[in-house]
Design an enzyme around this catalytic site. Structure first.
Site: not given
Ligand code: ZN
Length: 190
Positions: A84-87, A125, A153, A155
């Site tokens: 995931c590109e956020h975490h 996703q 996920h 995260c």
């Molecule tokens: Zn994430």
């Protein structure tokens, strides 16, 4: 050169940054168990993002076969792992793909290759789902394409964010799959 294991430029720099991160997290990077960790993580991260150096469209155009079959082709339960590109934490699960050929089909393993390439990039996703659908639609030009992804996920699960065992489902479709009847036919076969 093997694109699966080939290491790219910047490896030493990535390792140096991870050494700093380990320190900033409160650990001692000179501790025996951590000595080789920065380089190991750097290599792992390059492998997990190897999709940036690979061309998913070419994978499909290299394996196009002219074929009269015009019923739905379904490839289901394809395992994938992405970040995931956020975490920068993993999300993983299964991809189901359907398309209705319009003169051309591709090797079933090539669909899995396309998923592998897009998932080995920093992702969300929703975009992963769209990119797989678009890649198939723009190379095979089928009468329609539909992609469903079911994923866990880390995260969410590891940070204890609300529903820890929930599965996130996304879908994207084009052409004939705009009709509810066609989407239902695909879903019935899953
Ligand atoms: Zn994430």
């Amino acid at each position: 050169m093997n694109p699966e294991t080939e290491l790219r430029e910047g490896l030493d720099d990535i390792a140096a940054h991870y050494k700093e991160i380990i320190k900033l997290l409160g650990e001692d990077p000179k501790r025996e168990g951590l000595l080789k960790t920065p380089m190991r993580v750097a290599k792992a991260m390059q492998i997990l993002t190897r999709g940036y150096t690979q061309n998913p469209h070419k994978v499909l155009t290299d394996a196009l076969f002219s074929e009269k079959y015009d019923q739905m082709v379904i490839v289901k339960d394809i395992d994938f792992f992405s970040m995931c590109e956020h975490h920068i934490l993993p999300f993983y699960g299964k991809v189901h793909v359907a398309y209705i050929p319009n003169g051309y089909i591709t090797g079933l393993s090539k669909v899995a290759r396309v998923i592998d390439i897009f998932s080995h990039r920093l992702q969300v996703q929703e975009r992963l789902t769209e990119q797989i659908k678009d890649c198939i639609q723009k190379t095979l030009h089928p009468l329609g394409t539909m992609v469903i992804i079911e994923a866990n996920h880390m995260c969410m699960q590891m940070r204890g964010v609300e529903k820890q065992n929930s599965i996130t489902t996304t879908s994207a479709f084009s052409g004939a799959f705009n009709q509810a009847k066609t989407r239902e036919e695909f879903m019935k076969l899953l």
